[in-house]
Design a protein around this motif. Structure first.
Motif, mmCIF file in Angstrom:
data_model
loop_
_atom_site.group_PDB
_atom_site.id
_atom_site.type_symbol
_atom_site.label_atom_id
_atom_site.label_comp_id
_atom_site.label_asym_id
_atom_site.label_seq_id
_atom_site.Cartn_x
_atom_site.Cartn_y
_atom_site.Cartn_z
ATOM 1 N N ALA A 163 36.896 53.155 31.465
ATOM 2 C CA ALA A 163 36.729 52.536 32.793
ATOM 3 C C ALA A 163 35.414 51.771 32.863
ATOM 4 N N LYS A 164 34.353 52.351 32.311
ATOM 5 C CA LYS A 164 33.064 51.650 32.295
ATOM 6 C C LYS A 164 33.189 50.335 31.534
ATOM 7 N N GLY A 165 33.928 50.346 30.444
ATOM 8 C CA GLY A 165 34.135 49.127 29.668
ATOM 9 C C GLY A 165 34.854 48.062 30.470
ATOM 10 N N LYS A 166 35.877 48.475 31.218
ATOM 11 C CA LYS A 166 36.631 47.525 32.044
ATOM 12 C C LYS A 166 35.742 46.938 33.137
ATOM 13 N N VAL A 167 34.896 47.763 33.735
ATOM 14 C CA VAL A 167 33.981 47.284 34.776
ATOM 15 C C VAL A 167 33.010 46.269 34.178
ATOM 16 N N GLU A 168 32.479 46.562 33.011
ATOM 17 C CA GLU A 168 31.560 45.622 32.359
ATOM 18 C C GLU A 168 32.262 44.309 32.027
ATOM 19 N N ASP A 169 33.513 44.384 31.581
ATOM 20 C CA ASP A 169 34.278 43.159 31.298
ATOM 21 C C ASP A 169 34.458 42.334 32.562
ATOM 22 N N ARG A 223 30.316 36.801 36.211
ATOM 23 C CA ARG A 223 29.081 36.086 35.872
ATOM 24 C C ARG A 223 29.386 34.750 35.209
ATOM 25 N N ASP A 224 30.332 34.747 34.272
ATOM 26 C CA ASP A 224 30.705 33.506 33.586
ATOM 27 C C ASP A 224 31.291 32.491 34.564
ATOM 28 N N ALA A 225 32.129 32.960 35.481
ATOM 29 C CA ALA A 225 32.731 32.061 36.463
ATOM 30 C C ALA A 225 31.670 31.455 37.372
ATOM 31 N N VAL A 226 30.700 32.262 37.781
ATOM 32 C CA VAL A 226 29.619 31.762 38.640
ATOM 33 C C VAL A 226 28.778 30.747 37.876
ATOM 34 N N ASP A 227 28.470 31.049 36.623
ATOM 35 C CA ASP A 227 27.688 30.113 35.812
ATOM 36 C C ASP A 227 28.424 28.792 35.628
#
Length: 63
Positions: free
Chosen positions: A38-44, A50-54
C-alpha cells in the motif's frame, strides 16, 4: 524506502510463522506485506501527481 522494509519484514514473519506453525505470526507477516504494498501504491500516486503538476507548469510557462 519504508515500503521495502515492510515487505521484507512481512515476508520474513510470514515464512517463520509458516515454518513454526504460528498462524498469528504468519498473519502478521501478511499484514506487514500488504502495508508495504500500500505504501508503494501511495508513493506511485504521489509521483504521478507531481509529474502531472510539473508538466502543467512547463506548458503554462511555454511561450
Amino acid at each position: 524506502m519504508g515500503e521495502l522494509l515492510d515487505k521484507a519484514k512481512g515476508k520474513l514473519k510470514e515464512v517463520v510463522g509458516a515454518v513454526t506453525g504460528d498462524r498469528s505470526l504468519e498473519a502478521e507477516g501478511k499484514v506487514d506485506k500488504a502495508k508495504g504494498e500500500a505504501k508503494g501504491k501511495v508513493e506511485d500516486a504521489k509521483r504521478a501527481v507531481r509529474d502531472a503538476v510539473d508538466d502543467a507548469r512547463a506548458r503554462r510557462d511555454e511561450p
